[in-house]
Design an enzyme around this catalytic site. Structure first.
Site, short mmCIF file in Angstrom:
data_model
loop_
_atom_site.label_atom_id
_atom_site.label_comp_id
_atom_site.label_asym_id
_atom_site.label_seq_id
_atom_site.Cartn_x
_atom_site.Cartn_y
_atom_site.Cartn_z
N ILE A 16 168.36 -12.34 36.95
CA ILE A 16 169.39 -11.96 37.91
C ILE A 16 170.46 -13.03 38.10
O ILE A 16 171.39 -12.84 38.86
CB ILE A 16 168.77 -11.62 39.28
CG1 ILE A 16 167.99 -12.81 39.83
CG2 ILE A 16 167.87 -10.41 39.17
CD1 ILE A 16 167.47 -12.59 41.24
N THR A 35 171.98 -17.31 36.90
CA THR A 35 171.90 -18.55 36.14
C THR A 35 171.83 -19.72 37.11
O THR A 35 172.50 -19.71 38.14
CB THR A 35 173.15 -18.70 35.23
OG1 THR A 35 173.19 -17.58 34.36
CG2 THR A 35 173.10 -19.96 34.41
N VAL A 36 171.00 -20.67 36.75
CA VAL A 36 170.80 -21.81 37.64
C VAL A 36 171.49 -23.04 37.05
O VAL A 36 171.33 -23.35 35.86
CB VAL A 36 169.30 -22.09 37.86
CG1 VAL A 36 169.11 -23.26 38.80
CG2 VAL A 36 168.60 -20.85 38.41
N ASP A 58 154.27 -12.96 40.72
CA ASP A 58 154.80 -13.41 39.43
C ASP A 58 154.40 -14.84 39.12
O ASP A 58 155.19 -15.62 38.61
CB ASP A 58 156.32 -13.26 39.42
CG ASP A 58 156.88 -13.25 37.99
OD1 ASP A 58 156.11 -12.95 37.06
OD2 ASP A 58 158.07 -13.56 37.81
N1 LIG Z 1 165.52 -25.62 41.60
C1 LIG Z 1 165.53 -25.77 40.28
N2 LIG Z 1 165.52 -27.00 39.74
C2 LIG Z 1 165.52 -27.15 38.41
N3 LIG Z 1 165.53 -26.13 37.54
C3 LIG Z 1 165.54 -24.88 38.02
C4 LIG Z 1 165.54 -24.64 39.42
N4 LIG Z 1 165.53 -23.31 39.61
C5 LIG Z 1 165.53 -22.77 38.41
N5 LIG Z 1 165.53 -23.69 37.45
C6 LIG Z 1 165.54 -23.46 36.03
O1 LIG Z 1 166.37 -22.37 35.76
C7 LIG Z 1 165.67 -21.37 35.07
C8 LIG Z 1 166.15 -20.04 35.55
O2 LIG Z 1 165.68 -19.87 36.85
P1 LIG Z 1 165.73 -18.44 37.48
O3 LIG Z 1 164.96 -18.48 38.74
O4 LIG Z 1 167.11 -17.93 37.56
O5 LIG Z 1 165.08 -17.59 36.36
P2 LIG Z 1 163.67 -17.01 36.26
O6 LIG Z 1 162.68 -18.05 36.64
O7 LIG Z 1 163.49 -16.43 34.93
O8 LIG Z 1 163.66 -15.91 37.36
P3 LIG Z 1 164.50 -14.56 37.47
O9 LIG Z 1 164.46 -13.89 36.18
O10 LIG Z 1 163.80 -13.82 38.51
O11 LIG Z 1 165.88 -14.92 37.88
C9 LIG Z 1 164.22 -21.62 35.35
O12 LIG Z 1 163.41 -21.20 34.32
C10 LIG Z 1 164.16 -23.11 35.53
O13 LIG Z 1 163.93 -23.73 34.30
#
Ligand SMILES: Nc1ncnc2c1ncn2[C@@H]1O[C@H](COP(=O)(O)OP(=O)(O)OP(=O)(O)O)[C@@H](O)[C@H]1O
Length: 837
Positions: free
Chosen positions: A465, A467-468, A579
């Site tokens: 959903i 990008t971080v 999850d």
């Molecule tokens: N607070 C954080 N600090 C460091 N890296 C993070 C942080 N949050 C997320 N990430 C990195 O960014 C990636 C993407 O996170 P994100 O939560 O958007 O995707 P996800 O874990 O696949 O979940 P979703 O698909 O539900 O969005 C993660 O796999 C992680 O490696």
């Protein structure tokens, strides 16, 4: 304010045995009590509140630290925290007389979890009610009956307070001790008493609201009558009924389901669906196919949010539309910055971008696809993930979260104003945290906080959903992780509900092993969540860096223990995580963990239950012979190898006898069940290798799925792989359901660890460790023996990651050296680019 953003359909279970005769409201309860027996505990003019609460607990046989939790108390007193030099607090322990908090703590519940329970129970009444006021209110509702049944013949009832706010689905609860009128029901009712209600997101709410539907919700915590033996104390919870009706907006799809039986007194509610593990993601084709159509229905909506004036943006940041991406924004010169500081505007009803009028309310478009997929229990489409590959020889996880809204029930989104836990004022213990200080400083200086205040330094990863990014608050040297989600993209892909779920859950959290949401705002149709940055990466990557690609048992124990506390806290907030996997566990700067990713979580309403632990057993040993002294020399069941030889405490010595007596006494004490053990959802949600059998079979699932995934998680950390992985997803699912658990020859893993895994990976959820009373069962397992749960946050972690200062400066240099840098934003095909220059 005061409304749910999504529709909800609530199926309410009722206690058939008691609702007919029982008073339904607090007032009625009190009147009812007065009619029955004179109270034996009344607030005397000279008594303190603490004294009275102590009396209350004395009445239910909660007296001393030894009698509360002898095993933990003894361990805490005699053992040091894990490798935590000097971290042991001599003040930890129980004193006599025991206080309410101490009593709860003694019931094997960590302090943070206890705070969560307290927070949850007090949230709805009024955010402004002081703690003293809450306790006072709580006390006023306490009445203890005496009479023929004796002082211990009581029921403690959690009655939601009538709330004046338009908050969502949470209710304040007041404990009330009432006389157990149904003394003839005896033990039988105990198991039938626990019920839970589930509120899952139903985007239709928004459309209903648009259509002028003034739906009023009656979400109740269901009546939970736990009638035990006459002398047994029971904590029950009564439904909020009318008390709560103002609290929740739900659609006209409120339904009620009578309680079924002792084990199935739960509700079906649904919302989320499976989602992918790191690489590939599974989504419904229908979602994609109708995406364009969905966008046509998006209507501008006037914002009711507290909008903040645009400010001068960071001119270095522009957003470019990618080839496939829709026009989301213009260049930096022409685009007005319209940002909503949602944390500050938490009283607003919806998040709506002032400029484009894109609103998060347009979740109604999410429904058709979800509904189309109802009753499906299989993933229809496997959409490859766009997640970036891990560098080096570290293999990517093949586990993908899956998301299928298969349930026929709706979800309810709570009013953010009352779920907000993100403001510093709600976290006074963090007020001196540097990150809060800088955030608050910028807010104070500019009047709001927006994307323009951050330098995006590096893309950390992409999810389903959003990008971080690693971001630095300009001029502060303070790193944050910002999750950026394109609202239009989410609306088209029917993922708005998931984003909203995550956002709302994040706002509730206040726990060392869970993310802190520092700010939330919408900027240029991008919804942004500002959280802690974890420089240690995730446990999936970290595991693969270990020799043998698996963690040593001590390290695994540390990580799973912290995860267990996080899950316990979530459960106490009424959140079933659903999850769990190493990819979702990040490592903080200090080496402790942070559980992330809540968009597939199930939110539900439940009521804590205090039950006399007549039926309580010691931590179950798995396998057919686990509970007995197996003497069959030919027993070759895979589970028996461990169970038969599990050491037992034999009363052969005085000390052993004493231990056994103490353990028996502990088990006979009342136990607080503060987790949604009766939660039920039909969503097909999770990650293939981690999916619980009941999810795959579509039987409906509850909080026990988190204990299944917890077992898989421990297995993976110890063995470097998951136990049921097949050649493909279908085979994996079949293995989960049918294949018996097997342990590889190596690496060598202790039988305690294997026994815990075996106890968790029981295919029938009703027999799974943790199902009955939640995390407390798991914490008592011998695998965790000697672990100081309260102080694990002070323990020295197995690994400390590189300082984030290095990461930040590297990223900064990187960005400067390369000149223009494009950072992709978005997921699954469409990209929105951030151009930094
Ligand atoms: N607070 C954080 N600090 C460091 N890296 C993070 C942080 N949050 C997320 N990430 C990195 O960014 C990636 C993407 O996170 P994100 O939560 O958007 O995707 P996800 O874990 O696949 O979940 P979703 O698909 O539900 O969005 C993660 O796999 C992680 O490696």
């Amino acid at each position: 304010m005061g409304s749910f953003r999504g529709n909800c359909e609530i199926i309410e279970a009722k206690d058939e045995q008691s609702t007919a005769q029982r008073p339904q409201t607090l007032r009625h309860l009190r009147a009812y009590e007065r009619e029955q027996k004179p109270p034996i505990l009344k607030k005397g003019p000279n008594k303190t509140l603490e004294d009275d609460i102590n009396k209350l607990f004395e009445a239910v046989n909660l007296r001393t630290c030894k009698s509360l939790d002898l095993s933990d108390a003894r361990r805490n007193a005699s053992k040091k925290p894990m490798r935590g030099n000097g971290s042991y607090s001599p003040g930890i322990g129980f004193s006599e007389p025991v206080s309410l908090k101490q009593a709860l703590r003694g019931l094997c519940i960590s302090q943070a979890a206890e705070m969560a329970a307290v927070k949850r129970s007090s949230m709805p009444a009024s955010p402004r009610v002081s703690e003293a006021g809450k306790i006072s209110n709580m006390y006023r509702s306490v009445v203890v009956e005496t009479g023929e049944y004796g002082p211990s013949h009581v029921e403690i009832c959690l009655v939601p307070e009538e709330s004046t706010s338009n908050s969502s689905r949470s209710f304040g609860v007041k404990p009330v001790i009432i006389k157990n009128t149904d003394h003839n029901s005896s033990n039988a009712a105990c198991s039938t008493s626990k019920k839970a209600q589930y509120l899952e997101e139903k985007p239709e709410t928004e459309s209903l609201k648009q259509n002028g539907c003034s739906s009023v919700s009656v979400v109740g915590t269901q009546l939970m009558k736990t009638s035990l033996k006459e002398k047994d104390p029971v904590l029950i919870s009564t439904p909020p009924h009318n008390n709560a009706r103002d609290n929740i907006n739900i659609s006209n799809k409120v339904s009620s389901v009578p309680s079924m039986d002792s084990t199935a007194s739960s509700k079906l509610v649904d919302k989320a669906a499976p989602k992918p593990r790191r690489k590939s993601r599974l989504q419904n084709v229908s979602s994609s196919s109708s995406a364009v159509k969905g966008t046509k229905d998006v209507r501008p909506t006037k914002s009711t949010s507290r909008l903040v004036k645009p400010i001068a943006r960071n001119k270095n940041l522009t957003i470019k539309k990618s080839k496939k991406a829709p026009v989301l924004a213009t260049d930096g010169n022409s685009r007005k910055s319209n940002e909503i500081n949602s944390v500050e505007a938490h009283n607003s009803e919806q998040l709506i971008c002032q400029k484009c009028q894109c609103s998060l309310k347009d979740t109604s478009k999410d429904i058709p696809d979800c509904e189309a997929d109802r009753n499906t229990s299989a993933v229809k489409t496997n959409v490859p993930s766009n997640k970036p590959c891990t560098k080096g020889d570290i293999s990517q996880s093949s586990k993908s979260s899956i998301c299928d809204f298969s349930s026929s029930t709706n979800s309810t989104l709570s009013d953010e104003s009352n779920l907000s836990g993100s403001t510093c004022s709600n976290r006074p213990h963090m007020s001196k945290d540097m990150r809060w200080e800088v955030i608050n400083h910028v807010k104070k200086q500019y009047g709001f906080l927006g994307l323009s205040h951050f330098n995006l330094l590096k893309k950390l990863g992409s999810g389903d959903i959003g990008t971080v990014y690693l971001a630095e608050l300009i001029g502060t040297n303070c790193p944050f992780a910002i999750k950026v989600m394109d609202n239009e993209f989410l609306a088209r892909r029917k993922k708005m509900v998931r984003a909203q779920t995550e956002r709302e859950i994040l706002r509730m959290l206040d726990h060392p092993f869970l993310p802190t949401l520092y700010a939330q705002f919408t900027s240029d149709n991008l919804s942004c969540l500002v959280m802690d940055f974890c420089p240690g990466g995730d446990l999936h990557v970290l595991r693969q860096k270990q020799p043998g690609r698996n963690f040593p048992e001590q390290a695994a124990r540390f990580y799973v223990a912290e995860v267990l506390l996080a899950l316990e806290y979530l459960h106490m907030l009424g959140i079933v995580y659903r999850d769990l996997k190493p990819e979702n566990i990040l490592v903080r700067e200090d080496g402790h963990i942070m559980l992330t990713d809540f968009d597939l979580s199930l939110r539900c309403s439940f009521s804590p239950t205090l039950v006399q632990s007549l039926a309580m057993e010691p931590p179950r040993m798995s396998g057919p012979c686990a509970g007995s002294n197996c003497i069959d020399p030919f027993c070759s069941g895979p589970t028996c190898k461990v169970s038969c030889f599990t050491p037992r405490i034999l009363p052969t010595t005085a000390r052993a006898r004493k231990l056994k007596a103490e353990a028996d006494h502990t088990r006979s004490l009342p136990q607080l069940i503060a987790e949604p053990t009766e939660a039920r959802s039909n969503s097909f949600v999770g990650t293939h290798e981690y999916l619980a059998p009941e999810i795959i079979k579509g039987e409906g699932h509850g909080s026990a799925v988190d204990w299944w995934t917890f077992g898989i998680f421990l297995y993976e950390l110890l063995y470097g792989k998951t136990p049921f992985k097949g050649a493909g997803n279908e085979e994996t699912l079949a293995n989960v359901v049918m294949q018996s658990l097997r342990f590889p020859e190596g690496p060598i893993v202790s039988f305690q660890a294997r026994d815990l895994i075996r106890s968790l990976l029981v295919k029938e959820p009703e027999n799974r460790l943790g199902t009955e009373t939640g995390s407390a069962e798991i914490k008592r397992h011998p695998f965790f023996q000697g672990l100081n749960w309260a102080l694990i946050r002070c323990a020295v972690p197995p690994q400390i990651p590189e300082s984030y200062n290095g990461v930040v400066s590297d990223s900064r240099t990187d960005s400067q050296d390369k000149g223009k840098k494009f950072l992709e934003c978005g997921a699954s095909g469409e990209q929105l680019e951030f151009e930094l220059f």
